[in-house]
Design an enzyme around this catalytic site. Structure first.
Site, PDB file in Angstrom:
ATOM      1  N   LYS A  23       0.829  -1.204   0.000  1.00 45.57           N
ATOM      2  CA  LYS A  23       0.000   0.000   0.000  1.00 45.57           C
ATOM      3  C   LYS A  23       0.864   1.255   0.000  1.00 45.57           C
ATOM      4  CE  LYS A  23      -1.671   1.579   3.924  1.00 45.57           C
ATOM      5  NZ  LYS A  23      -1.307   3.019   3.997  1.00 45.57           N
ATOM      6  N   ASN A  24       1.909   1.266   0.822  1.00 44.24           N
ATOM      7  CA  ASN A  24       2.727   2.457   0.967  1.00 44.24           C
ATOM      8  C   ASN A  24       3.514   2.789  -0.299  1.00 44.24           C
ATOM      9  OD1 ASN A  24       1.796   2.711   3.539  1.00 44.24           O
ATOM     10  ND2 ASN A  24       3.684   2.080   4.553  1.00 44.24           N
ATOM     11  N   CYS A 117      -5.956   6.668   9.668  1.00 45.24           N
ATOM     12  CA  CYS A 117      -5.961   6.033  10.980  1.00 45.24           C
ATOM     13  C   CYS A 117      -5.560   7.014  12.077  1.00 45.24           C
ATOM     14  CB  CYS A 117      -4.991   4.848  10.994  1.00 45.24           C
ATOM     15  SG  CYS A 117      -5.431   3.542   9.836  1.00 45.24           S
ATOM     16  N   ARG A 122       0.134  13.740  12.627  1.00 45.57           N
ATOM     17  CA  ARG A 122       1.119  13.689  11.545  1.00 45.57           C
ATOM     18  C   ARG A 122       0.960  14.959  10.717  1.00 45.57           C
ATOM     19  NH1 ARG A 122       0.426   7.730   8.999  1.00 45.57           N
ATOM     20  NH2 ARG A 122      -1.720   8.018   9.660  1.00 45.57           N
ATOM     21  N   PRO A 123       1.422  16.092  11.234  1.00 43.18           N
ATOM     22  CA  PRO A 123       1.240  17.354  10.525  1.00 43.18           C
ATOM     23  C   PRO A 123       2.032  17.367   9.224  1.00 43.18           C
ATOM     24  CG  PRO A 123       2.751  17.619  12.367  1.00 43.18           C
ATOM     25  CD  PRO A 123       2.178  16.248  12.489  1.00 43.18           C
ATOM     26  N   ASP A 125       3.634  20.024   8.077  1.00 42.66           N
ATOM     27  CA  ASP A 125       4.508  21.200   8.081  1.00 42.66           C
ATOM     28  C   ASP A 125       5.742  20.982   7.205  1.00 42.66           C
ATOM     29  OD1 ASP A 125       2.678  22.110   9.848  1.00 42.66           O
ATOM     30  OD2 ASP A 125       3.999  22.152  11.591  1.00 42.66           O
ATOM     31  N   ASP A 277      20.246  19.073 -41.182  1.00 41.91           N
ATOM     32  CA  ASP A 277      18.848  18.840 -40.855  1.00 41.91           C
ATOM     33  C   ASP A 277      18.482  19.333 -39.457  1.00 41.91           C
ATOM     34  OD1 ASP A 277      18.334  17.763 -43.301  1.00 41.91           O
ATOM     35  OD2 ASP A 277      18.296  15.675 -42.643  1.00 41.91           O
ATOM     36  N   ILE A 299      25.418  23.358 -46.994  1.00 46.77           N
ATOM     37  CA  ILE A 299      24.987  22.189 -47.763  1.00 46.77           C
ATOM     38  C   ILE A 299      23.908  22.551 -48.780  1.00 46.77           C
ATOM     39  CG2 ILE A 299      24.174  19.805 -47.611  1.00 46.77           C
ATOM     40  CD1 ILE A 299      26.791  20.328 -46.130  1.00 46.77           C
ATOM     41  N   ARG A 369       5.790  14.428 -43.843  1.00 42.95           N
ATOM     42  CA  ARG A 369       6.701  13.633 -44.673  1.00 42.95           C
ATOM     43  C   ARG A 369       7.787  12.966 -43.844  1.00 42.95           C
ATOM     44  NH1 ARG A 369       9.747  17.022 -47.328  1.00 42.95           N
ATOM     45  NH2 ARG A 369      10.913  15.239 -48.091  1.00 42.95           N
TER      46      ARG A 369
END
Length: 394
Positions: A23-24, A117, A122-123, A125, A277, A299, A369
């Protein structure tokens, strides 16, 4: 009715189990698909609620998402939004990863602070500090985070702590920045390495994911199935213009480091000299460069037929026989142009991509082309162009 899980005393476990994708790892990779211009296919993706919620966010943002077993197909070409609605943002912590991806892709991002959860604060910042270091404004007000940047720039970041989410967000945002970004004190978890591997597979120039120091070259363009040895003359000239180029066995990655500067005078010569080219496209690429230079053709006597068309865009060019001089950068504006030959037509496309407004280029048959679906190729790298049918007036 609410669901419940009934558990009874069980015997010792035996047999075989298959471990699904982490998942992580899959969640930041799904957010990173927003940075792609072509469809992505991800295998071994677990069928879990957080993945389901992430797919809902991607669909809200305009992406097409399909699941077939453990394989997810994400098509970001319909991407059109830069805000995650509260109902979706609040469903999981990982929704914060869309901040970095949206900021890199659109220059703006907004979401309500995410849920998930309740294992502790779990800021974000550290995330916002990273965005500010890259040149963005990042504010939190009323539970909503808003970020904006007219232009992101590379920076040297040192995270206050090895936050996984902040490292991932910094990686994603840095891919939309001009120049090199270094992330110090980065998180080293396996999911960081997985995200880095995905981004590199998509063409990112990124090193050190999974170590405390990550280096990212923002805004890179990678050419695959290329032959670097045969392009040595072109690569040398681009290096003079302020571009940084990394070559692999069959890949060339290029990005601009700082302002574009005029190259030294270029003269087209037979191989292994500078190819004739490539001269028209190089000249068009130099229209926004600082300084003066010149381009001499040895050329083909009529190679510079496209120069007068570029002048219609406002390009500061003058011609003296087989030499065209670029007098410095000027703001370019849209115009009606006509492609008279293959390489000159490519030069007009590149010139029009730098001009304000929408230009119209006639004589598309000349471009077709020599270029296999040039329109789709450039669109996949972020260019804005499309072929339209224009009725002929009788």
């Amino acid at each position: 009715m609410p669901a419940a899980l009934l558990v009874s005393k069980s015997p010792p476990l035996c047999g075989e189990l298959t471990v699904h994708g982490a998942k992580n790892s899959v969640l930041p990779i799904l957010a990173a698909t927003l940075l792609c211009r072509t469809p992505c296919v991800l295998h071994n993706c677990p069928d879990i609620l957080d993945v389901t919620h992430t797919l809902q966010i991607l669909r809200h943002l305009g992406c097409s998402c399909e699941r077939s077993g453990s394989t997810l197909s994400i098509d970001p070409r319909g991407f059109a939004e830069n805000a995650v609605p509260p109902a979706l943002a609040g469903s999981m912590r990982a929704s914060s990863l869309f901040l970095g991806a949206l900021l890199a892709r659109t220059g703006a991002a907004a979401l309500t602070l995410p849920g998930g959860c309740p294992i502790g604060a779990r800021p974000i910042d550290y995330h916002l500090q990273a965005f500010r270091a890259l040149g963005a404004s990042a504010e939190e007000e009323g539970g909503t985070v808003r970020c904006r940047a007219d232009r992101l720039h590379g920076a040297r970041l040192r995270l206050p702590g090895p936050s996984v989410g902040a490292t991932e967000n910094a990686m994603l945002a840095a891919l939309g920045a001009d120049g090199c970004t270094t992330i110090e004190n980065a998180a080293c978890e396996p999911e960081i390495a997985d995200l880095g591997a995905f981004l590199c597979a998509c063409g990112a120039d990124l090193r050190g994911a999974g170590t405390p120091r990550i280096e990212i070259e923002g805004g890179a363009l990678t050419l695959r199935r290329a032959a670097p040895a045969s392009c040595a003359g072109v690569i040398e000239v681009l290096g003079q213009c302020g571009c940084r180029i990394r070559c692999g066995h069959d890949t060339i990655s290029i990005h601009r480091q700082g302002p574009l500067t005029a190259c030294r005078p270029v003269t087209a010569r037979p191989y292994p000299g500078f190819p004739t080219d490539a001269m028209p496209v190089l000249l068009a690429a130099q229209l926004g460069a600082q300084g003066k230079t010149s381009f001499t053709e040895t050329i083909f006597e009529n190679r510079f037929l496209y120069v007068q068309e570029l002048q219609k865009l406002g390009a500061k060019l003058s011609q003296d026989g087989r030499t065209v001089r670029l007098q410095g950068a000027e703001p370019l504006h849209a115009a009606r142009l006509h492609a008279g030959d293959l390489r000159g037509g490519a030069a007009l496309v590149l010139g029009a991509m730098q001009a304000e407004g929408e230009s119209t280029i006639f004589g598309v048959k000349h471009i077709q082309r020599g270029y296999d679906n040039l329109e789709a190729a450039l669109q996949s790298a972020g260019a804005r162009l499309k072929t339209v049918e224009i009725p002929i007036k009788v």
